[in-house]
Design an enzyme around this catalytic site. Sequence first.
Site, short mmCIF file in Angstrom:
data_model
loop_
_atom_site.label_atom_id
_atom_site.label_comp_id
_atom_site.label_asym_id
_atom_site.label_seq_id
_atom_site.Cartn_x
_atom_site.Cartn_y
_atom_site.Cartn_z
N ASP A 41 0.98 -1.00 -0.01
CA ASP A 41 0.00 -0.05 0.13
C ASP A 41 0.77 1.25 -0.12
O ASP A 41 0.65 2.32 -0.02
CB ASP A 41 -0.90 0.04 1.08
CG ASP A 41 -0.22 0.26 2.60
OD1 ASP A 41 0.98 -0.16 2.50
OD2 ASP A 41 -0.77 0.29 3.51
N GLU A 43 3.35 2.03 2.24
CA GLU A 43 3.64 2.26 3.70
C GLU A 43 5.38 1.98 3.64
O GLU A 43 5.45 0.76 3.15
CB GLU A 43 3.15 1.33 4.62
CG GLU A 43 3.64 1.54 6.04
CD GLU A 43 2.61 0.88 7.09
OE1 GLU A 43 3.22 0.20 8.05
OE2 GLU A 43 1.56 0.60 6.97
N ARG A 99 8.75 27.59 3.38
CA ARG A 99 7.84 28.78 2.96
C ARG A 99 6.52 29.15 3.65
O ARG A 99 5.98 29.96 3.74
CB ARG A 99 7.41 28.53 1.26
CG ARG A 99 8.67 28.87 0.34
CD ARG A 99 8.34 28.30 -1.22
NE ARG A 99 8.11 27.05 -1.30
CZ ARG A 99 8.16 26.51 -2.43
NH1 ARG A 99 8.10 26.91 -3.48
NH2 ARG A 99 8.17 24.93 -2.57
N GLN A 100 6.28 27.96 4.43
CA GLN A 100 5.24 28.07 5.34
C GLN A 100 5.69 28.38 6.72
O GLN A 100 5.66 27.79 7.80
CB GLN A 100 4.28 26.92 5.36
CG GLN A 100 3.67 26.45 3.94
CD GLN A 100 3.01 25.13 4.00
OE1 GLN A 100 2.32 25.06 5.11
NE2 GLN A 100 3.10 24.22 3.16
N LYS A 195 7.63 42.20 -6.96
CA LYS A 195 6.73 41.37 -7.60
C LYS A 195 5.39 41.22 -6.93
O LYS A 195 5.32 41.61 -5.62
CB LYS A 195 7.07 39.87 -8.06
CG LYS A 195 7.21 39.12 -6.72
CD LYS A 195 7.76 37.72 -7.20
CE LYS A 195 7.88 36.86 -5.79
NZ LYS A 195 8.35 35.57 -5.96
N THR A 226 9.05 26.80 -9.97
CA THR A 226 8.62 26.65 -11.26
C THR A 226 9.51 27.45 -12.14
O THR A 226 9.49 27.27 -13.42
CB THR A 226 7.10 27.11 -11.27
OG1 THR A 226 7.12 28.61 -11.06
CG2 THR A 226 6.26 26.42 -10.54
N ALA A 227 10.44 28.10 -11.67
CA ALA A 227 11.41 29.16 -12.39
C ALA A 227 10.68 30.46 -13.09
O ALA A 227 11.35 31.03 -13.69
CB ALA A 227 12.21 28.56 -13.36
N GLY A 228 9.54 30.61 -12.81
CA GLY A 228 8.69 31.69 -13.34
C GLY A 228 9.22 32.90 -12.90
O GLY A 228 9.35 33.74 -13.57
N THR A 229 9.40 33.04 -11.55
CA THR A 229 9.95 34.41 -10.87
C THR A 229 11.23 34.90 -11.62
O THR A 229 11.44 35.93 -12.09
CB THR A 229 9.83 34.36 -9.35
OG1 THR A 229 8.69 34.03 -8.96
CG2 THR A 229 10.58 35.42 -8.79
#
Length: 318
Positions: A41, A43, A99-100, A195, A226-229
């Site tokens: 399963d 585990e 990031r949290q 940004k 994501t490399a967007g920034t």
Amino acid sequence: MPLQFNTVKLFAGSGTVELAEKISKSYGKPLGDKTLSKFSDGEIQPFYNESVRGSDVFLIQSTNQPTDNLFELLLMIDAAKRASAHYITAVVPYFGFARQDRKDKPRVAIGAKLMANLITAAGAHRIMTMDLHAAQIQGFFDIPMDHLDGSIIFVPYIKSLNLPNLTIASPDMGGSYRARTFAKFFNAEVIICDKRRKRANEIESMSIIGDVKGQDVVLIDDICDTAGTLSKAAALIMEHGANSVRAVCTHAVLSGKAYETIENSVLTEMIVSDTIQLDAEKSSLCSKIKVLSTADLFAHAIKNVNEHGSISDLFDIK
């Protein structure tokens, strides 16, 4: 009478095998023998095929793809504790959920604090990591933390490029302190890309604070997801008249179409560390990524922890 130190045992989590092998080679000691058993399963159950009783155990595992790698690390810690290890250090080159680190909106979890609680509750005596997304996460732990600085490997590389008009840039306001830390080594100016996000991983708008015309710009960040920034910041910098733009990023998460985004961007190169193992197939199609190893740095830190030495010299950039 010479000081006596406990036997060191190094073990790799399945998510960080390549880096762990480099660390063990640099340290001069082979990785310990461990097996990860899986039930049908999904585990998992890690167990050690050698004794760790009375040893200083260093468990090397980044927590990218956080749930599987994190839970494997927690089980490894628990197994070492129950096997009577003398001292357990969780070596987490990339600390996931960082990031949290705060409640930035109502009714959200503080994932970084939960991570700290879990690692401590599992039985770790110490944690070693690099370039936390937010430095204050160190205060989430009630056990000793060694927070290594990636600039010690990146700064010499940037210096070797001999860029004639070097300017350091931050891709967002939150990274301005990190950019200034790099800039002081070169007596360089700092510019900031301001940004505004619609939502996570999606940028609504971006503007530049500072002058980049005629400059060779190096963007500094801790995480590339994501490399967007970075790609958008690089394009904007070039539009404002820069000669060239590179990016330095410690943790190459590189999810989704990140490899393709980097390859198609105006970036001259993307310099990353090996805290996260790159996707071999995708990275082979991206010519712009250069990987610098953190193995010697972690091996040195492990040696100093075992021998009760200071790690302050690991922050001294020659």
